[in-house]
Design a protein around this motif. Structure first.
Motif, PDB file in Angstrom:
ATOM      1  N   ASN A  54       0.831  -1.211   0.000  1.00 48.55           N
ATOM      2  CA  ASN A  54       0.000   0.000   0.000  1.00 48.55           C
ATOM      3  C   ASN A  54       0.860   1.254   0.000  1.00 48.55           C
ATOM      4  N   GLU A  55       1.891   1.257   0.831  1.00 48.28           N
ATOM      5  CA  GLU A  55       2.772   2.424   0.902  1.00 48.28           C
ATOM      6  C   GLU A  55       3.482   2.659  -0.426  1.00 48.28           C
ATOM      7  N   GLU A  56       4.047   1.604  -0.991  1.00 50.15           N
ATOM      8  CA  GLU A  56       4.764   1.744  -2.266  1.00 50.15           C
ATOM      9  C   GLU A  56       3.816   2.237  -3.359  1.00 50.15           C
ATOM     10  N   LEU A  57       2.619   1.697  -3.394  1.00 48.31           N
ATOM     11  CA  LEU A  57       1.649   2.116  -4.415  1.00 48.31           C
ATOM     12  C   LEU A  57       1.238   3.578  -4.240  1.00 48.31           C
ATOM     13  N   SER A  58       1.280   4.069  -3.016  1.00 47.28           N
ATOM     14  CA  SER A  58       0.843   5.452  -2.784  1.00 47.28           C
ATOM     15  C   SER A  58       1.933   6.487  -3.069  1.00 47.28           C
ATOM     16  N   VAL A  59       3.206   6.073  -3.098  1.00 42.67           N
ATOM     17  CA  VAL A  59       4.279   7.061  -3.260  1.00 42.67           C
ATOM     18  C   VAL A  59       5.112   6.885  -4.526  1.00 42.67           C
ATOM     19  N   ARG A  60       4.890   5.877  -5.330  1.00 44.98           N
ATOM     20  CA  ARG A  60       5.682   5.621  -6.534  1.00 44.98           C
ATOM     21  C   ARG A  60       4.854   5.788  -7.793  1.00 44.98           C
ATOM     22  N   LEU A  91      -8.563 -16.137  18.216  1.00 45.65           N
ATOM     23  CA  LEU A  91      -7.175 -16.180  18.683  1.00 45.65           C
ATOM     24  C   LEU A  91      -6.216 -15.458  17.744  1.00 45.65           C
ATOM     25  N   ALA A  92      -6.743 -14.887  16.664  1.00 46.98           N
ATOM     26  CA  ALA A  92      -5.910 -14.144  15.705  1.00 46.98           C
ATOM     27  C   ALA A  92      -5.515 -12.796  16.300  1.00 46.98           C
ATOM     28  N   SER A  93      -4.256 -12.420  16.111  1.00 48.35           N
ATOM     29  CA  SER A  93      -3.799 -11.125  16.631  1.00 48.35           C
ATOM     30  C   SER A  93      -4.284  -9.975  15.740  1.00 48.35           C
ATOM     31  N   ASN A  94      -4.363 -10.215  14.432  1.00 49.47           N
ATOM     32  CA  ASN A  94      -4.783  -9.194  13.470  1.00 49.47           C
ATOM     33  C   ASN A  94      -3.936  -7.927  13.560  1.00 49.47           C
ATOM     34  N   GLU A  95      -2.658  -8.088  13.897  1.00 51.81           N
ATOM     35  CA  GLU A  95      -1.734  -6.953  13.987  1.00 51.81           C
ATOM     36  C   GLU A  95      -0.555  -7.203  13.065  1.00 51.81           C
ATOM     37  N   ARG A  96      -0.155  -6.160  12.344  1.00 53.84           N
ATOM     38  CA  ARG A  96       0.990  -6.327  11.454  1.00 53.84           C
ATOM     39  C   ARG A  96       2.278  -6.423  12.255  1.00 53.84           C
ATOM     40  N   ASN A  97       3.275  -7.000  11.650  1.00 51.70           N
ATOM     41  CA  ASN A  97       4.602  -7.097  12.235  1.00 51.70           C
ATOM     42  C   ASN A  97       5.257  -5.718  12.076  1.00 51.70           C
ATOM     43  N   GLU A  98       5.267  -4.950  13.159  1.00 54.54           N
ATOM     44  CA  GLU A  98       5.772  -3.573  13.106  1.00 54.54           C
ATOM     45  C   GLU A  98       7.261  -3.514  12.803  1.00 54.54           C
ATOM     46  N   SER A  99       8.007  -4.481  13.285  1.00 59.66           N
ATOM     47  CA  SER A  99       9.449  -4.509  13.036  1.00 59.66           C
ATOM     48  C   SER A  99       9.723  -4.701  11.542  1.00 59.66           C
ATOM     49  N   LEU A 100       9.024  -5.631  10.930  1.00 59.14           N
ATOM     50  CA  LEU A 100       9.182  -5.865   9.489  1.00 59.14           C
ATOM     51  C   LEU A 100       8.766  -4.622   8.710  1.00 59.14           C
ATOM     52  N   PHE A 101       7.643  -4.037   9.074  1.00 56.55           N
ATOM     53  CA  PHE A 101       7.162  -2.841   8.380  1.00 56.55           C
ATOM     54  C   PHE A 101       8.180  -1.710   8.492  1.00 56.55           C
ATOM     55  N   ALA A 102       8.660  -1.455   9.697  1.00 57.46           N
ATOM     56  CA  ALA A 102       9.608  -0.354   9.909  1.00 57.46           C
ATOM     57  C   ALA A 102      10.936  -0.589   9.179  1.00 57.46           C
ATOM     58  N   SER A 103      11.353  -1.841   9.073  1.00 54.11           N
ATOM     59  CA  SER A 103      12.624  -2.161   8.403  1.00 54.11           C
ATOM     60  C   SER A 103      12.588  -1.900   6.907  1.00 54.11           C
ATOM     61  N   TYR A 104      11.417  -1.959   6.312  1.00 55.35           N
ATOM     62  CA  TYR A 104      11.327  -1.851   4.851  1.00 55.35           C
ATOM     63  C   TYR A 104      10.599  -0.615   4.362  1.00 55.35           C
ATOM     64  N   THR A 105      10.143   0.226   5.246  1.00 54.95           N
ATOM     65  CA  THR A 105       9.456   1.429   4.807  1.00 54.95           C
ATOM     66  C   THR A 105      10.481   2.544   4.587  1.00 54.95           C
ATOM     67  N   ARG A 106      10.623   2.940   3.332  1.00 51.70           N
ATOM     68  CA  ARG A 106      11.523   4.048   2.958  1.00 51.70           C
ATOM     69  C   ARG A 106      10.917   4.751   1.766  1.00 51.70           C
ATOM     70  N   ARG A 107      10.692   6.010   1.895  1.00 48.82           N
ATOM     71  CA  ARG A 107      10.033   6.749   0.821  1.00 48.82           C
ATOM     72  C   ARG A 107      10.988   7.283  -0.237  1.00 48.82           C
ATOM     73  N   GLU A 113      14.365   0.235  -7.182  1.00 46.00           N
ATOM     74  CA  GLU A 113      14.695  -0.169  -5.811  1.00 46.00           C
ATOM     75  C   GLU A 113      13.451  -0.660  -5.068  1.00 46.00           C
ATOM     76  N   SER A 114      12.346  -0.019  -5.343  1.00 43.28           N
ATOM     77  CA  SER A 114      11.092  -0.427  -4.720  1.00 43.28           C
ATOM     78  C   SER A 114      10.713  -1.850  -5.142  1.00 43.28           C
ATOM     79  N   LEU A 115      10.847  -2.139  -6.433  1.00 38.90           N
ATOM     80  CA  LEU A 115      10.528  -3.487  -6.925  1.00 38.90           C
ATOM     81  C   LEU A 115      11.469  -4.529  -6.319  1.00 38.90           C
ATOM     82  N   LEU A 116      12.753  -4.185  -6.197  1.00 37.19           N
ATOM     83  CA  LEU A 116      13.704  -5.105  -5.570  1.00 37.19           C
ATOM     84  C   LEU A 116      13.353  -5.347  -4.097  1.00 37.19           C
ATOM     85  N   THR A 117      12.921  -4.300  -3.425  1.00 39.29           N
ATOM     86  CA  THR A 117      12.528  -4.424  -2.019  1.00 39.29           C
ATOM     87  C   THR A 117      11.308  -5.326  -1.889  1.00 39.29           C
ATOM     88  N   LEU A 118      10.325  -5.146  -2.742  1.00 45.45           N
ATOM     89  CA  LEU A 118       9.127  -5.991  -2.686  1.00 45.45           C
ATOM     90  C   LEU A 118       9.469  -7.447  -2.999  1.00 45.45           C
TER      91      LEU A 118
END
Length: 186
Positions: A54-60, A91-107, A113-118
């Motif tokens: 979603n982030e990549e689609l909104s900024v690229r 029993l589902a957490s329904n929460e994203r992995n914040e560490s993974l998200f933060a590690s790969y979010t770069r605008r 580079e975005s395609l390589l990251t995905l």
């Protein structure tokens, strides 16, 4: 052949359990506690990757074809998270992995580079789901994660057709799992 007119759809067929190596092949009604952490890990990773798409689609500025493919992949990750939610229920957490998200979010990345990251994220999911599927006790959970795993591998392979990418990179087997051997009982 035709179904006899007296056939009753509520008839229940009993399939006996088969034991192989001390494990029953009969699906469990609810995942055991040991599986809950692993299945929630899979779901949280799917939610993080969906949000990264979603982030990549909104900024690229992707081409129309690239945008269509990325939207489809994002929707797959949403469906995977929903399927895991269906298995886990309350029993589902329904929460994203914040560490993974933060590690790969770069605008500040280029489109390439975005395609390589995905692609890298897809390979991480392949490694993660491979670790998880081999450790699950619940047959339903293992089947679900294995089916998701196949989709992730296909996603990674599709990126090989993007500019500056090749099939070797798409089949990268050095991607690390988000699950450590300690968390899967090894």
């Amino acid at each position: 052949s035709r179904i006899p007119t007296g056939f009753q759809s509520e008839r229940i067929f009993h399939v006996p359990a088969v034991t192989i190596g001390g494990h029953s092949t009969t699906p469990l009604k609810q995942p055991p506690d040991a599986d809950l952490v692993l299945l929630n890990t899979a779901q949280s990773a799917e939610l993080a990757v969906r949000d990264l798409y979603n982030e990549e689609l909104s900024v690229r500025a992707f081409s129309d074809v690239q945008k269509s493919v990325l939207e489809l992949f994002r929707d797959h990750h949403t469906a995977y998270a929903q399927a895991l939610n269906g298995l886990l229920g309350k029993l589902a957490s329904n929460e994203r992995n914040e560490s993974l998200f933060a590690s790969y979010t770069r605008r500040g990345r280029s489109t390439e580079e975005s395609l390589l990251t995905l692609q890298s994220l897809e390979n991480i999911l392949v490694a993660t789901h491979t670790s998880i599927v081999g450790s699950l006790e619940n047959l339903d959970g293992a089947n679900l994660v294995a089916s998701i795993l196949m989709g992730e591998a296909r996603h990674a392979a599709v990126f090989s057709s993007a500019p500056t990418m090749d099939i070797t990179a798409a089949l990268n087997d050095v991607a690390g799992s988000l699950v450590t051997s300690n968390s899967v009982g090894g």
